[in-house]
Design an enzyme around this catalytic site. Structure first.
Site, PDB file in Angstrom:
ATOM      1  N   ARG A 168       0.838  -1.287   0.048  1.00 44.91           N
ATOM      2  CA  ARG A 168      -0.070  -0.017  -0.064  1.00 44.91           C
ATOM      3  C   ARG A 168       0.975   1.259  -0.085  1.00 44.91           C
ATOM      4  O   ARG A 168       0.359   2.274   0.641  1.00 44.91           O
ATOM      5  CB  ARG A 168      -0.843  -0.023   1.037  1.00 44.91           C
ATOM      6  CG  ARG A 168      -1.990  -1.155   1.082  1.00 44.91           C
ATOM      7  CD  ARG A 168      -3.116  -0.868   0.078  1.00 44.91           C
ATOM      8  NE  ARG A 168      -4.305  -1.562   0.216  1.00 44.91           N
ATOM      9  CZ  ARG A 168      -4.441  -2.765  -0.325  1.00 44.91           C
ATOM     10  NH1 ARG A 168      -3.222  -3.460  -0.663  1.00 44.91           N
ATOM     11  NH2 ARG A 168      -5.487  -3.643  -0.057  1.00 44.91           N
ATOM     12  N   SER A 241     -10.488   0.067   2.707  1.00 48.49           N
ATOM     13  CA  SER A 241      -9.942  -0.237   4.180  1.00 48.49           C
ATOM     14  C   SER A 241      -9.558   1.222   4.535  1.00 48.49           C
ATOM     15  O   SER A 241      -8.988   1.916   3.824  1.00 48.49           O
ATOM     16  CB  SER A 241      -8.798  -1.067   4.008  1.00 48.49           C
ATOM     17  OG  SER A 241      -9.133  -2.228   3.600  1.00 48.49           O
ATOM     18  N   GLU A 337      -4.878   4.581   5.807  1.00 46.34           N
ATOM     19  CA  GLU A 337      -4.281   4.122   4.381  1.00 46.34           C
ATOM     20  C   GLU A 337      -4.670   5.174   3.527  1.00 46.34           C
ATOM     21  O   GLU A 337      -3.832   5.530   2.641  1.00 46.34           O
ATOM     22  CB  GLU A 337      -5.266   2.913   4.133  1.00 46.34           C
ATOM     23  CG  GLU A 337      -4.566   2.147   3.145  1.00 46.34           C
ATOM     24  CD  GLU A 337      -4.790   2.669   1.739  1.00 46.34           C
ATOM     25  OE1 GLU A 337      -3.793   2.915   0.985  1.00 46.34           O
ATOM     26  OE2 GLU A 337      -5.847   2.890   1.307  1.00 46.34           O
TER      27      GLU A 337
HETATM   28  N1  EPU Z   1     -11.847  -9.930  10.116  1.00 51.17           N
HETATM   29  C1  EPU Z   1     -12.504  -9.703  11.193  1.00 51.17           C
HETATM   30  N2  EPU Z   1     -13.396  -9.061  11.343  1.00 51.17           N
HETATM   31  C2  EPU Z   1     -13.675  -7.968  10.728  1.00 51.17           C
HETATM   32  C3  EPU Z   1     -12.804  -7.730   9.186  1.00 51.17           C
HETATM   33  C4  EPU Z   1     -11.941  -8.755   9.230  1.00 51.17           C
HETATM   34  O1  EPU Z   1     -12.594 -10.876  11.980  1.00 51.17           O
HETATM   35  O2  EPU Z   1     -14.389  -7.007  10.731  1.00 51.17           O
HETATM   36  C5  EPU Z   1     -10.823 -11.033   9.639  1.00 51.17           C
HETATM   37  C6  EPU Z   1     -11.366 -11.718   8.418  1.00 51.17           C
HETATM   38  O3  EPU Z   1     -12.255 -12.783   9.059  1.00 51.17           O
HETATM   39  C7  EPU Z   1     -10.219 -12.261   7.822  1.00 51.17           C
HETATM   40  C8  EPU Z   1      -9.083 -11.311   8.230  1.00 51.17           C
HETATM   41  O4  EPU Z   1      -9.642 -10.322   9.007  1.00 51.17           O
HETATM   42  O5  EPU Z   1      -9.623 -13.392   8.577  1.00 51.17           O
HETATM   43  C9  EPU Z   1      -8.785 -10.541   6.870  1.00 51.17           C
HETATM   44  O6  EPU Z   1      -9.931 -10.050   6.451  1.00 51.17           O
HETATM   45  P1  EPU Z   1     -10.323  -9.980   4.838  1.00 51.17           P
HETATM   46  O7  EPU Z   1      -9.942 -11.173   4.401  1.00 51.17           O
HETATM   47  O8  EPU Z   1     -11.713  -9.065   4.639  1.00 51.17           O
HETATM   48  O9  EPU Z   1      -9.106  -8.999   4.458  1.00 51.17           O
HETATM   49  P2  EPU Z   1      -8.450  -7.611   5.108  1.00 51.17           P
HETATM   50  O10 EPU Z   1      -7.020  -7.913   5.415  1.00 51.17           O
HETATM   51  O11 EPU Z   1      -9.343  -7.019   6.060  1.00 51.17           O
HETATM   52  C10 EPU Z   1      -7.126  -6.704   2.804  1.00 51.17           C
HETATM   53  C11 EPU Z   1      -7.125  -5.533   1.999  1.00 51.17           C
HETATM   54  C12 EPU Z   1      -8.329  -5.039   1.173  1.00 51.17           C
HETATM   55  C13 EPU Z   1      -8.649  -6.408   0.259  1.00 51.17           C
HETATM   56  C14 EPU Z   1      -8.789  -7.788   1.269  1.00 51.17           C
HETATM   57  C15 EPU Z   1      -8.717  -8.918   0.167  1.00 51.17           C
HETATM   58  C16 EPU Z   1      -5.654  -3.839   3.281  1.00 51.17           C
HETATM   59  C17 EPU Z   1      -5.579  -2.853   4.329  1.00 51.17           C
HETATM   60  N3  EPU Z   1      -6.920  -4.247   3.134  1.00 51.17           N
HETATM   61  O12 EPU Z   1      -8.238  -6.631   3.736  1.00 51.17           O
HETATM   62  O13 EPU Z   1      -8.486  -4.067   0.436  1.00 51.17           O
HETATM   63  O14 EPU Z   1      -9.971  -6.181  -0.532  1.00 51.17           O
HETATM   64  O15 EPU Z   1      -7.483  -7.657   2.077  1.00 51.17           O
HETATM   65  O16 EPU Z   1      -7.373  -9.102  -0.317  1.00 51.17           O
HETATM   66  O17 EPU Z   1      -4.855  -4.501   3.022  1.00 51.17           O
HETATM   67  C18 EPU Z   1      -8.454  -1.716   0.501  1.00 51.17           C
HETATM   68  O18 EPU Z   1      -7.337  -1.607   0.364  1.00 51.17           O
HETATM   69  O19 EPU Z   1      -9.253  -0.760   0.574  1.00 51.17           O
HETATM   70  C19 EPU Z   1      -9.020  -2.969   0.494  1.00 51.17           C
HETATM   71  C20 EPU Z   1     -10.323  -3.305   0.543  1.00 51.17           C
END
Ligand code: EPU
Length: 344
Positions: A168, A241, A337
């Site tokens: 990012r 995010s 971010e």
């Molecule tokens: N989780 C929770 N509660 C929540 C949200 C997430 O427990 O409210 C847990 C999920 O169950 C999972 C883990 O956290 O085990 C990761 O969640 P998720 O797969 O939704 O991905 P993320 O790490 O929260 C990142 C990116 C997203 C991208 C997704 C999919 C960043 C900051 N965010 O989110 O990017 O779409 O992975 O690859 O790296 C963005 O940058 O705007 C964005 C949406």
């Protein structure tokens, strides 16, 4: 060619920021052609005003009054530079809609970007934060970035190394407003392999035949997963995010695991791990919380939302509360971010 530079005063940007804040630019100028940029930058410099570029407005938090000159990036084209046996090289205008571009690549059987479907915003914004999702980062496919360097007043072509991409992050975040990106050159290799190791995608394809895992099928899967988890900015204001997933040492992770055995983490390097910030925020009880006109999304706690009538101050107030509580609970700093612009 000479361009008249006639910026528009008091230009409303509510439709050009996906948070849907009421924002007025002091001056704004639509930029459908790269050649206008030097003239526009000179205009701002002569007037002693700051300038910035706005693409889809999907990764910015804007104040009610945005000072100086805002360039509205409208350069929209897709050009096939080379279509060789080994790879396809594409040159794409900075104002082209990202998702429309991804769909176009698949329609033409140019594969590789399918995991990045449905990310809001423009092609020119993609290198700035090195957009990433479902195990893929855009840096892997970027060959070069064409830009106007407002510091040296020269056209430049930045290589992937010059862009200094990381999670990012890029040189464009390190030096905001220095470069006006006009086009991105992508290399899409012809050898294709599905990338479905990200948990949501693995689960989606768990009961399907291997030969059903095609690039269009991954595009559809990502579309379905994102639609389910992330709010549509046309309906609920958001910038995806709001925080980065924090990177901590494996030592700190081990001690956190002692206290919070279910903490979600991914290996980042030999010595560091990335934590799921959404999980941390969720554990602190913020999920689905509403605070005035802003709130935390009910299906993904990493996304802050705006349903109308709110402003940057309110949103940053909520973000500050989240950062404080996460720090108190887990001892971890959350980094915002999106780019935050101030009224100065
Ligand atoms: N989780 C929770 N509660 C929540 C949200 C997430 O427990 O409210 C847990 C999920 O169950 C999972 C883990 O956290 O085990 C990761 O969640 P998720 O797969 O939704 O991905 P993320 O790490 O929260 C990142 C990116 C997203 C991208 C997704 C999919 C960043 C900051 N965010 O989110 O990017 O779409 O992975 O690859 O790296 C963005 O940058 O705007 C964005 C949406």
């Amino acid at each position: 060619m000479n361009f008249d530079c006639k910026p528009l005063a008091n230009y409303p940007l509510r439709e050009r920021n996906t948070l849907g804040f009421d924002v007025v630019a002091q001056w704004a100028l639509p930029i459908p052609q790269a050649e206008q940029i030097p003239v526009a930058i000179r205009w701002a410099k002569n007037a002693g005003l700051p300038h910035r570029v706005l693409g889809g407005g999907s990764n910015v938090v804007l104040p009610a009054q945005l000072p100086g000159l805002t360039l509205l990036m409208d350069i929209d084209f897709i050009e096939v530079l080379e279509n060789l046996a080994a790879k396809t090289r594409l040159r794409v205008g900075a104002g082209t809609n990202w998702h429309a571009f991804v769909r176009w690549t698949l329609d033409h059987s140019f594969l590789g970007l399918e995991n990045l479907a449905l990310i809001p915003g423009t092609v020119g914004a993609a290198p700035i934060q090195n957009i990433g999702a479902y195990g893929v980062e855009v840096k892997e496919y970027i060959d070069t970035v064409e830009a106007y360097d407002c510091q040296t007043n020269q056209w430049v072509t930045l290589s992937r190394t010059d862009c200094r991409f990381s999670y990012r992050h890029s040189v464009f975040k390190d030096e905001p407003n220095r470069f006006v990106i006009t086009a991105v050159i992508f290399d899409l290799p012809k050898v294709w392999q599905p990338r479905i190791s990200y948990a949501d995608l693995t689960n989606y394809f768990a009961n399907r035949a291997v030969d059903a895992i095609t690039a269009p099928a991954i595009f559809d899967a990502v579309y379905a997963i994102r639609t389910q988890k992330l709010p549509d900015p046309k309906v609920i204001g958001n910038v995806g995010s709001f925080f980065q997933n924090p990177v901590i040492s494996n030592q700190q992770l081990q001690s956190l695991k002692g206290q919070f055995p279910r903490i979600v983490s991914y290996p980042e390097s030999a010595t560091h791990s990335k934590l799921a910030a959404g999980w941390l925020i969720d554990q602190c009880g913020f999920k689905a919380m509403q605070m005035g006109n802003v709130g935390v999304h009910d299906k993904q706690a990493l996304v802050l939302t705006h349903r109308g009538g709110g402003n940057a101050g309110e949103l940053l107030g909520l973000a500050g509360q989240i950062q404080k509580k996460v720090k108190e609970t887990f001892g971890v700093e959350l980094t915002v971010e999106p780019m935050i612009y101030s009224e100065q």
